[in-house]
Design a protein around this motif. Structure first.
Motif, PDB file in Angstrom:
ATOM      1  N   PRO A  49       0.279  83.918  -9.811  1.00 10.54           N
ATOM      2  CA  PRO A  49       0.103  85.321 -11.225  1.00 10.54           C
ATOM      3  C   PRO A  49      -0.330  86.649 -10.477  1.00 10.54           C
ATOM      4  N   ARG A  50      -0.108  88.265 -10.942  1.00  9.23           N
ATOM      5  CA  ARG A  50      -0.941  88.720 -10.662  1.00  9.23           C
ATOM      6  C   ARG A  50      -1.269  89.661 -11.527  1.00  9.23           C
ATOM      7  N   ASP A  51      -2.384  90.768 -11.135  1.00 10.20           N
ATOM      8  CA  ASP A  51      -2.488  91.411 -12.021  1.00 10.20           C
ATOM      9  C   ASP A  51      -3.478  91.287 -13.161  1.00 10.20           C
ATOM     10  N   LEU A  52      -3.810  90.169 -12.931  1.00  8.74           N
ATOM     11  CA  LEU A  52      -5.751  89.974 -13.301  1.00  8.74           C
ATOM     12  C   LEU A  52      -6.353  90.139 -14.223  1.00  8.74           C
ATOM     13  N   THR A  53      -7.519  90.105 -15.297  1.00  8.55           N
ATOM     14  CA  THR A  53      -8.055  90.687 -15.563  1.00  8.55           C
ATOM     15  C   THR A  53      -9.195  89.586 -15.703  1.00  8.55           C
ATOM     16  N   LEU A  54     -10.104  90.181 -14.945  1.00  7.14           N
ATOM     17  CA  LEU A  54     -11.291  88.758 -14.181  1.00  7.14           C
ATOM     18  C   LEU A  54     -12.353  88.788 -15.597  1.00  7.14           C
ATOM     19  N   LEU A  55     -13.045  88.330 -16.149  1.00  4.10           N
ATOM     20  CA  LEU A  55     -14.545  88.460 -17.133  1.00  4.10           C
ATOM     21  C   LEU A  55     -15.082  86.777 -16.853  1.00  4.10           C
ATOM     22  N   PHE A  56     -16.128  88.234 -16.210  1.00  2.27           N
ATOM     23  CA  PHE A  56     -17.871  87.098 -16.012  1.00  2.27           C
ATOM     24  C   PHE A  56     -18.726  87.551 -16.133  1.00  2.27           C
ATOM     25  N   ALA A  57     -20.258  86.755 -16.779  1.00  2.03           N
ATOM     26  CA  ALA A  57     -21.153  86.828 -17.329  1.00  2.03           C
ATOM     27  C   ALA A  57     -22.421  87.594 -15.371  1.00  2.03           C
ATOM     28  N   ALA A  58     -22.559  86.319 -15.385  1.00  2.00           N
ATOM     29  CA  ALA A  58     -23.168  86.270 -13.883  1.00  2.00           C
ATOM     30  C   ALA A  58     -22.412  86.274 -12.575  1.00  2.00           C
ATOM     31  N   GLY A  59     -23.188  86.599 -11.718  1.00  2.00           N
ATOM     32  CA  GLY A  59     -22.330  86.098 -10.129  1.00  2.00           C
ATOM     33  C   GLY A  59     -22.292  84.884  -9.777  1.00  2.00           C
ATOM     34  N   GLN A  60     -20.889  84.928  -8.750  1.00  2.00           N
ATOM     35  CA  GLN A  60     -20.073  83.833  -9.013  1.00  2.00           C
ATOM     36  C   GLN A  60     -19.856  83.719  -7.583  1.00  2.00           C
ATOM     37  N   GLY A  61     -21.111  83.627  -6.738  1.00  2.00           N
ATOM     38  CA  GLY A  61     -20.779  83.954  -5.068  1.00  2.00           C
ATOM     39  C   GLY A  61     -21.837  83.592  -3.932  1.00  2.00           C
ATOM     40  N   ASP A  62     -20.828  83.293  -3.212  1.00  2.00           N
ATOM     41  CA  ASP A  62     -22.103  83.419  -1.875  1.00  2.00           C
ATOM     42  C   ASP A  62     -22.337  84.077  -0.878  1.00  2.00           C
ATOM     43  N   GLY A  63     -21.498  85.496  -0.956  1.00  2.00           N
ATOM     44  CA  GLY A  63     -21.112  86.711  -0.211  1.00  2.00           C
ATOM     45  C   GLY A  63     -20.576  86.550   0.726  1.00  2.00           C
ATOM     46  N   LYS A  64     -19.988  85.218   0.740  1.00  2.00           N
ATOM     47  CA  LYS A  64     -19.348  84.555   2.560  1.00  2.00           C
ATOM     48  C   LYS A  64     -17.632  83.868   1.352  1.00  2.00           C
ATOM     49  N   GLY A  65     -17.659  84.268   0.681  1.00  2.00           N
ATOM     50  CA  GLY A  65     -16.239  84.169   0.325  1.00  2.00           C
ATOM     51  C   GLY A  65     -15.533  82.954  -0.661  1.00  2.00           C
ATOM     52  N   ARG A  66     -16.774  82.092  -0.961  1.00  2.00           N
ATOM     53  CA  ARG A  66     -16.104  81.259  -1.638  1.00  2.00           C
ATOM     54  C   ARG A  66     -16.988  81.684  -3.267  1.00  2.00           C
ATOM     55  N   GLY A  67     -16.242  81.323  -4.358  1.00  2.00           N
ATOM     56  CA  GLY A  67     -16.765  81.886  -5.844  1.00  2.00           C
ATOM     57  C   GLY A  67     -15.595  83.092  -5.725  1.00  2.00           C
ATOM     58  N   LEU A  68     -15.672  83.680  -6.514  1.00  2.00           N
ATOM     59  CA  LEU A  68     -14.659  84.836  -6.963  1.00  2.00           C
ATOM     60  C   LEU A  68     -14.088  85.520  -5.939  1.00  2.00           C
ATOM     61  N   ASP A  69     -14.858  85.547  -4.859  1.00  2.00           N
ATOM     62  CA  ASP A  69     -13.717  86.447  -4.184  1.00  2.00           C
ATOM     63  C   ASP A  69     -12.889  85.455  -3.086  1.00  2.00           C
ATOM     64  N   ARG A  70     -12.945  84.629  -3.530  1.00  2.00           N
ATOM     65  CA  ARG A  70     -11.360  83.927  -3.605  1.00  2.00           C
ATOM     66  C   ARG A  70     -10.291  83.823  -4.210  1.00  2.00           C
ATOM     67  N   LEU A  71     -10.039  85.180  -5.172  1.00  2.00           N
ATOM     68  CA  LEU A  71      -9.815  85.541  -5.713  1.00  2.00           C
ATOM     69  C   LEU A  71      -9.256  87.314  -5.580  1.00  2.00           C
ATOM     70  N   ALA A  72      -9.975  87.616  -4.442  1.00  2.00           N
ATOM     71  CA  ALA A  72      -9.906  89.397  -3.924  1.00  2.00           C
ATOM     72  C   ALA A  72      -8.357  89.028  -2.923  1.00  2.00           C
ATOM     73  N   ALA A  73      -7.834  88.838  -2.763  1.00  2.00           N
ATOM     74  CA  ALA A  73      -6.061  89.024  -1.948  1.00  2.00           C
ATOM     75  C   ALA A  73      -5.708  90.290  -3.014  1.00  2.00           C
ATOM     76  N   PRO A  74      -5.299  91.218  -2.283  1.00  2.00           N
ATOM     77  CA  PRO A  74      -4.429  92.920  -2.957  1.00  2.00           C
ATOM     78  C   PRO A  74      -3.671  92.246  -3.743  1.00  2.00           C
ATOM     79  N   GLY A  75      -3.340  92.642  -4.898  1.00  2.00           N
ATOM     80  CA  GLY A  75      -2.279  91.865  -6.458  1.00  2.00           C
ATOM     81  C   GLY A  75      -2.848  90.676  -7.271  1.00  2.00           C
ATOM     82  N   LEU A  76      -3.913  90.222  -7.001  1.00  2.00           N
ATOM     83  CA  LEU A  76      -4.185  88.706  -7.799  1.00  2.00           C
ATOM     84  C   LEU A  76      -4.736  89.259  -8.389  1.00  2.00           C
ATOM     85  N   VAL A  77      -5.591  90.616  -8.414  1.00  2.00           N
ATOM     86  CA  VAL A  77      -6.756  90.975  -9.822  1.00  2.00           C
ATOM     87  C   VAL A  77      -6.212  91.945  -9.955  1.00  2.00           C
TER      88      VAL A  77
END
Length: 652
Positions: A49-77
């Motif tokens: 899917p494209r153009d998602l809106t993410l809503l999250f409270a706490a940080g979710q990741g390790d700074g190295k690609g896990r967590g929400l950065d799995r959705l960092a590709a242009p166009g996805l969010v």
């Protein structure tokens, strides 16, 4: 009922372009990495899917690609409303560049917003965020100009300013549990945290959306104990069984049974921290620990306070908490942060913020990155780096007492400590105490106006917040005031009498802090402040059990106030005070005697509602008494010349 267990790819297909998606997690605990990976993989293969809106409270990741950065590709969010951004640098960089519409709101506000969306309310009304960068007068939480919509409004309710955070429908909730049965009932017995899973599931369900839950085990329908089910199957549309590598308990630990709260770790006496700047700061902050009180320790530098408390034998005398819902025990650090061992309870994150926002914390110890002369603190944004506020705003605005911790300078700082002295071996390249801060995450002006007690603790000095700004109140032995402090600041603090920091802080041996905090002599409890002309009586944590205890207090008050030859105004701290029932009458008679002979206006306070009521009955012998709920309220009442500040105390 249908079997709700589906492959991850099929679950990802339930997310449609333009959907608003919410995800669970705190750092690495409770993050549905299997679902996030499946969603990212689907986009890479299909462009949807494209153009998602993410809503999250706490940080979710390790700074190295896990967590929400799995959705960092242009166009996805397309849009993100999040609480903490520091662990998702790819998405953060895109938000700063304006490629994504981004907002940063307080973690606790978003946590509460889930409940309000579930309840069909138009949004969340809160005082949290006033006079910070979240306030519409200071940017409304926008990360860049790409975020054009006004998602927070300044409103007035009952004559008082509040912030209104707008609700939005949630189309997909990506959540995580431990075990699912075939009907979709979810338990969380192996998870380190409960988080907001139930509220998020309800919000999505009542928005007409879908709920997808990642688990690491599936059992037959009807076999899960009802009391252990956190997310009922009636709210769940699909369940995905994740492989172990996508379902670690935290990003630092595959599984630790002690993090579940079901087992207690043996007290094997962990090795003390080395005597670095980190431990020096944590030691000084530990002097502020309220025995018998409830404390929040932030991520980073404040984490060391828990280790110092353990080393000094204080863990049994304070209740440490963390914002995702941990109560008691010892919080973990690093990528385990949020988890804890030997907890008393693990509750939902939104309920923890109910307690925090309402003023339940006796002390919060938080980090600081930039500080200005009015006491403003920035921890959320630094040029091209977006950290986000997380729970910092909720916690810092509402704690009864607040301690900020951090090194005095940054970038290459090296210090040496020993034998009660501190030496600055190499000065840091960057100043932390400057003329301005880039972003106001904590408003010193607001805190000073409301009378919130605030300290700023570094390895070489301590500042206190006053209405006129920061005052230097302590300096480390061995440190030069001009060279090591004033010359390294972008403003001149208020100066006067400056105390020497306790030499024990800079000596590589236990400090004996437990005895200091648990045993305070009457000479330090009952003192005359000549500058303010107030007699301060500190009965905090004192136990009065016998008539001899009462007589000793009477004699000390006589010794201090009697020679003044006039009636004096008095502030009495009854916080965590204990009086044995057989001597309550004698206590009241002693207070009557002192009021008749020595006292002018008397103002009393205690943070305990139970104690305020009980003391009120004891002290009602001569007149109706007000026991205020804070030192600030008690002193305000004293300044007004009467012990009757409406709304601040328990009137009996």
């Amino acid at each position: 009922m249908p079997d709700k267990i589906v492959p991850a790819r099929d679950a990802a297909a339930l997310v449609h372009s333009g959907d608003t998606v919410t995800t669970s997690g705190f750092v690495g605990a409770g993050v549905p990495d299997g679902l996030l990976k499946a969603l990212g993989d689907r986009f890479a293969e299909e462009g949807h899917p494209r153009d998602l809106t993410l809503l999250f409270a706490a940080g979710q990741g390790d700074g190295k690609g896990r967590g929400l950065d799995r959705l960092a590709a242009p166009g996805l969010v397309k849009r993100i409303i999040g609480g903490h951004w520091g662990l998702i640098p790819k998405l953060g960089a895109r938000a700063l560049a304006g490629e994504i519409e981004g907002w940063n709101f307080p973690q606790g506000v978003i946590s509460h917003l889930y409940r309000d969306i579930a309840a069909g309310k138009p949004g969340t009304l809160s005082h949290v965020g006033l006079e910070t960068f979240v306030d519409p007068r200071h940017g409304g939480g926008r990360i860049s100009d790409a975020a054009k919509e006004d998602l927070v409004e300044l409103v007035t309710v009952g004559g008082v300013e509040r912030l209104f955070f707008k609700a939005m429908p949630i189309h997909v909730a990506l959540l995580r549990g431990s075990t699912a049965d075939q009907r979709g009932n979810i338990t969380m017995e192996r998870e380190a945290l409960i988080l907001d899973n139930l509220a998020q599931a309800m919000a999505a369900r009542n928005s007409g959306g879908v709920v997808i839950v990642q688990v690491d085990e599936v059992v037959a329908a009807g076999t899960l104990p009802a009391r252990e089910v956190v997310i009922p199957g009636a709210l769940v549309d699909a369940v995905v069984l994740a492989p172990p590598e996508l379902h670690p308990q935290t990003y630092a630990t595959q599984y630790n049974r002690y993090y579940t709260g079901r087992y207690r770790a043996p007290l094997d006496g962990a090795a003390p921290l080395p005597l670095t700047d980190r431990k020096i700061i944590a030691r000084r902050a530990a002097f502020e620990l309220p025995v018998g009180g409830v404390v929040n320790l932030g991520i980073g530098m404040p984490e060391g306070v828990a280790a110092v408390a353990a080393e000094e034998g204080l863990l049994d005398h304070v209740t440490l908490t963390a914002e995702p819902g941990v109560i008691g025990g010892q919080p973990a650090s690093g990528l385990d942060f949020g988890a804890a061992v030997n907890t008393d309870a693990i509750i939902a994150q939104n309920q923890q913020f109910d307690f925090y926002d309402g003023g339940g914390l006796d002390l919060a110890c938080l980090g600081m990155a930039e500080v200005d002369g009015t006491g403003n603190v920035n921890v959320s944004r630094f040029g091209p780096k977006l950290a986000g506020s997380g729970g910092f705003i909720n916690i810092s605005q509402n704690a009864r007492h607040l301690v900020f911790t951090g090194t005095f300078t940054a970038g290459g700082l090296s210090v040496r400590a020993g034998d009660g002295q501190l030496e600055i071996a190499v000065e840091g390249r960057a100043r932390k105490f400057g003329a301005t801060v880039e972003q106001i995450t904590f408003s010193g002006t607001r805190a000073a106006r409301l009378g919130q007690p605030v300290l700023y603790v570094t390895e070489r000095c301590v500042f206190r917040l006053e209405p006129q700004g920061l005052r230097l109140v302590e300096i480390a032995p061995g440190v030069d005031l001009q060279r090591d402090i004033l010359d390294q600041m972008g403003f001149t603090p208020l100066l006067g009498e400056v105390a020497i920091m306790d030499p024990r802080i800079f000596t590589d041996a236990p400090m004996g802090l437990k005895d200091d905090l648990l045993t305070i002599p009457l000479e330090r409890r009952i003192t005359w402040d000549a500058a303010r002309e107030i007699l301060f009586i500190n009965l905090s944590r004192l136990a009065v059990r016998t008539p001899a205890d009462i007589e000793a207090i009477r004699q000390r008050v006589d010794a201090v106030a009697g020679p003044l030859g006039r009636r004096v105004d008095v502030v009495v701290n009854y916080d965590q005070f204990h009086i044995a029932e057989p001597v309550e009458r004698a206590w009241g008679e002693m207070v009557d005697d002192l009021e008749a002979r020595l006292y002018g206006t008397v103002s009393r306070y205690s943070s305990s509602a139970f104690l305020r009521r009980r003391l009120g009955r004891t002290l009602e012998r001569r007149r109706r008494a007000t026991i205020h709920d804070s030192e600030h309220a008690a002193e305000e009442a004293l300044r007004h010349g009467a012990d009757n500040a409406a709304g601040h105390g328990e009137v009996v």
